[in-house]
Design a protein around this motif. Structure first.
Motif, PDB file in Angstrom:
ATOM      1  N   GLU A  98      39.618  84.242  35.242  1.00  0.00           N
ATOM      2  CA  GLU A  98      38.409  83.691  34.603  1.00  0.00           C
ATOM      3  C   GLU A  98      38.738  82.813  33.390  1.00  0.00           C
ATOM      4  N   ASN A  99      39.932  83.028  32.817  1.00  0.00           N
ATOM      5  CA  ASN A  99      40.350  82.278  31.603  1.00  0.00           C
ATOM      6  C   ASN A  99      41.759  81.756  31.860  1.00  0.00           C
ATOM      7  N   GLN A 100      41.848  80.718  32.697  1.00  0.00           N
ATOM      8  CA  GLN A 100      43.165  80.330  33.199  1.00  0.00           C
ATOM      9  C   GLN A 100      44.125  79.842  32.116  1.00  0.00           C
ATOM     10  N   ASP A 101      43.597  79.359  30.985  1.00  0.00           N
ATOM     11  CA  ASP A 101      44.484  78.883  29.919  1.00  0.00           C
ATOM     12  C   ASP A 101      44.906  79.999  28.964  1.00  0.00           C
ATOM     13  N   ALA A 102      44.366  81.193  29.191  1.00  0.00           N
ATOM     14  CA  ALA A 102      44.653  82.285  28.247  1.00  0.00           C
ATOM     15  C   ALA A 102      46.104  82.727  28.355  1.00  0.00           C
ATOM     16  N   LYS A 103      46.665  83.106  27.216  1.00  0.00           N
ATOM     17  CA  LYS A 103      48.002  83.722  27.195  1.00  0.00           C
ATOM     18  C   LYS A 103      47.815  85.235  27.177  1.00  0.00           C
ATOM     19  N   ILE A 104      48.632  85.919  27.979  1.00  0.00           N
ATOM     20  CA  ILE A 104      48.586  87.392  27.994  1.00  0.00           C
ATOM     21  C   ILE A 104      49.672  87.890  27.050  1.00  0.00           C
ATOM     22  N   ILE A 105      49.276  88.597  25.980  1.00  0.00           N
ATOM     23  CA  ILE A 105      50.290  89.079  25.036  1.00  0.00           C
ATOM     24  C   ILE A 105      50.218  90.605  24.964  1.00  0.00           C
ATOM     25  N   VAL A 106      51.399  91.220  25.003  1.00  0.00           N
ATOM     26  CA  VAL A 106      51.505  92.631  25.386  1.00  0.00           C
ATOM     27  C   VAL A 106      52.427  93.398  24.431  1.00  0.00           C
ATOM     28  N   HIS A 107      52.013  94.627  24.090  1.00  0.00           N
ATOM     29  CA  HIS A 107      52.868  95.514  23.292  1.00  0.00           C
ATOM     30  C   HIS A 107      53.892  96.174  24.228  1.00  0.00           C
ATOM     31  N   PRO A 108      55.137  96.367  23.757  1.00  0.00           N
ATOM     32  CA  PRO A 108      56.147  96.953  24.662  1.00  0.00           C
ATOM     33  C   PRO A 108      55.889  98.408  25.057  1.00  0.00           C
ATOM     34  N   GLU A 109      54.896  99.079  24.451  1.00  0.00           N
ATOM     35  CA  GLU A 109      54.535 100.429  24.909  1.00  0.00           C
ATOM     36  C   GLU A 109      53.738 100.373  26.216  1.00  0.00           C
ATOM     37  N   CYS A 110      53.392  99.154  26.689  1.00  0.00           N
ATOM     38  CA  CYS A 110      52.640  99.041  27.959  1.00  0.00           C
ATOM     39  C   CYS A 110      53.576  99.252  29.146  1.00  0.00           C
ATOM     40  N   GLU A 111      52.969  99.592  30.292  1.00  0.00           N
ATOM     41  CA  GLU A 111      53.744  99.849  31.505  1.00  0.00           C
ATOM     42  C   GLU A 111      54.404  98.578  32.035  1.00  0.00           C
ATOM     43  N   PHE A 112      55.444  98.776  32.866  1.00  0.00           N
ATOM     44  CA  PHE A 112      56.234  97.662  33.402  1.00  0.00           C
ATOM     45  C   PHE A 112      55.394  96.570  34.081  1.00  0.00           C
ATOM     46  N   PRO A 113      54.437  96.901  34.978  1.00  0.00           N
ATOM     47  CA  PRO A 113      53.672  95.818  35.645  1.00  0.00           C
ATOM     48  C   PRO A 113      52.895  94.955  34.645  1.00  0.00           C
ATOM     49  N   VAL A 114      52.396  95.556  33.578  1.00  0.00           N
ATOM     50  CA  VAL A 114      51.657  94.782  32.561  1.00  0.00           C
ATOM     51  C   VAL A 114      52.649  93.922  31.772  1.00  0.00           C
ATOM     52  N   ARG A 115      53.831  94.496  31.466  1.00  0.00           N
ATOM     53  CA  ARG A 115      54.852  93.691  30.760  1.00  0.00           C
ATOM     54  C   ARG A 115      55.302  92.512  31.620  1.00  0.00           C
ATOM     55  N   MET A 116      55.338  92.734  32.937  1.00  0.00           N
ATOM     56  CA  MET A 116      55.809  91.693  33.877  1.00  0.00           C
ATOM     57  C   MET A 116      54.963  90.424  33.823  1.00  0.00           C
ATOM     58  N   ILE A 117      53.654  90.584  33.562  1.00  0.00           N
ATOM     59  CA  ILE A 117      52.769  89.406  33.594  1.00  0.00           C
ATOM     60  C   ILE A 117      52.550  88.813  32.196  1.00  0.00           C
ATOM     61  N   ALA A 118      53.306  89.333  31.218  1.00  0.00           N
ATOM     62  CA  ALA A 118      53.085  88.891  29.829  1.00  0.00           C
ATOM     63  C   ALA A 118      53.678  87.508  29.574  1.00  0.00           C
ATOM     64  N   ASP A 119      52.970  86.714  28.765  1.00  0.00           N
ATOM     65  CA  ASP A 119      53.548  85.474  28.241  1.00  0.00           C
ATOM     66  C   ASP A 119      54.410  85.787  27.026  1.00  0.00           C
ATOM     67  N   PHE A 120      54.069  86.886  26.351  1.00  0.00           N
ATOM     68  CA  PHE A 120      54.837  87.282  25.168  1.00  0.00           C
ATOM     69  C   PHE A 120      54.723  88.789  25.004  1.00  0.00           C
TER      70      PHE A 120
END
Ligand code: 13P
Ligand code: SF4
Length: 323
Positions: free
Chosen positions: A198-220
């Motif tokens: 829905e927000n194609q220009d958005a950057k996904i930014i993630v804390h390293p306490e998140c699970e591997f699949p969420v870290r995998m799609i992170a821009d940072f």
């Protein structure tokens, strides 16, 4: 679970004025973590991530430190400044991650994995810190591990996601304790991907306490302080934030023109990603705690002396590594 309650402005102003008066009279400071509510962040003398807060707790001229955060943070402040009164407005403000690593089980884990340097995340009890060689936070964990000799065998506790993130990043020999944070584990990969669509220009930014699949799609990927810095330097306009939603207050303050969307958890009635322990602290409880100087952190001196060694090691290493 969302605990945040909204107070009317005259009630809020009363507490803000009274807290300011008590701070002056008692030479007290308020240290607040980025996961506190916006009103608390705004009355704090210092707002930061776990590393910055422990650095501040070790070096200040106050007689009283009121910690707007969770118990392990207030305990770290007490260990670093044992001569000061350290107050925590609600002693039930614990941490599911710290609770996932008990003394007896950790002792056994160490015995089963002998000869390893024990690096422990600051999100742990004082007893676990006292059994560790070096404490770290999400801001300095990778650099601390990298600064050790390449063949040094390591135990990392208690967060398995941060531990595995560092293991993958550094390629070091690390045995990771199987603990997790209930907030960071709960982010829904599917919901984040839908938001991204829905927000194609958005950057996904993630804390390293998140699970591997969420870290995998992170821009940072970074600690709360690193995520905040990223939003200041990066030139995108929209961000999906996969960490506790309290940090968005500082992101909005630093970047009023940008849009920040909290990544939703898998299972929540309100769709928010809040730490129910962090959100036990309220302005009203801060006022009462400062007024009565209670509840206060007390820790056995011998235990504090033991736990101080690995915490100081972290602070010394961080200053040498310029973190
Ligand atoms: P940092 O403050 O190191 O980003 O850690 C986040 C956290 O979970 C604190 O409870
Ligand atoms: Fe603990 Fe997670 Fe809450 Fe941080 S966000 S205090 S790690 S339960």
């Amino acid at each position: 679970m969302c605990n945040t309650k909204v107070m009317n402005s005259s009630g809020l102003n009363f507490y803000i004025d009274e807290i300011a008066r008590l701070k002056r009279e008692k030479n007290a400071i308020i240290l607040a973590h980025y996961y506190q509510t916006a009103d608390i962040q705004d009355i704090a003398d210092f707002v930061g991530d776990s590393l910055a807060l422990s650095q501040k707790a070790a070096a200040n001229n106050a007689d009283i430190i009121l910690f707007a955060g969770v118990k392990f943070m207030a305990e770290t402040a007490k260990i670093l400044s044992p001569e000061k009164k350290v107050l925590l407005p609600d002693m039930l403000a614990g941490c599911s991650l710290a609770d996932s690593c008990t003394e007896d089980e950790f002792k056994k884990f160490k015995e089963d994995n002998p000869g390893r340097t024990v690096i422990t995340y600051v999100n742990s009890t004082t007893e676990i810190k006292a059994m560790s060689d070096i404490i770290c936070t999400s801001s300095n964990a990778a650099k601390i591990v990298e600064s050790l000799p390449a063949d040094e065998k390591i135990i990392f506790a208690p967060d398995r996601n941060l531990g595995n993130y560092i293991l993958n990043l550094t390629g070091r020999d690390i045995k990771v304790w199987n603990g997790t944070c209930h907030v960071h584990e709960e982010f829904s990969l599917e919901a984040i991907l839908t938001l991204k669509k829905e927000n194609q220009d958005a950057k996904i930014i993630v804390h390293p306490e998140c699970e591997f699949p969420v870290r995998m799609i992170a821009d940072f990927i970074g600690s709360t302080a690193a995520l905040l810095e990223y939003t200041k330097k990066d030139d995108s306009n929209v961000y999906i934030i996969a960490t506790e939603a309290g940090i968005i207050h500082q992101m909005k303050k630093a970047n009023p023109e940008k849009t920040f969307i909290a990544a939703p958890p898998r299972d929540s009635t309100c769709g928010c990603s809040e730490c129910n322990f962090m959100k036990l602290i309220t302005i009203e409880k801060i006022y009462k705690c400062l007024l009565n100087e209670d509840p206060q952190i007390f820790i056995n001196e011998g235990l504090m002396d033991q736990a101080r060694i690995p915490i100081k090691r972290m602070l010394d290493m961080s200053s040498k590594l310029n973190i």
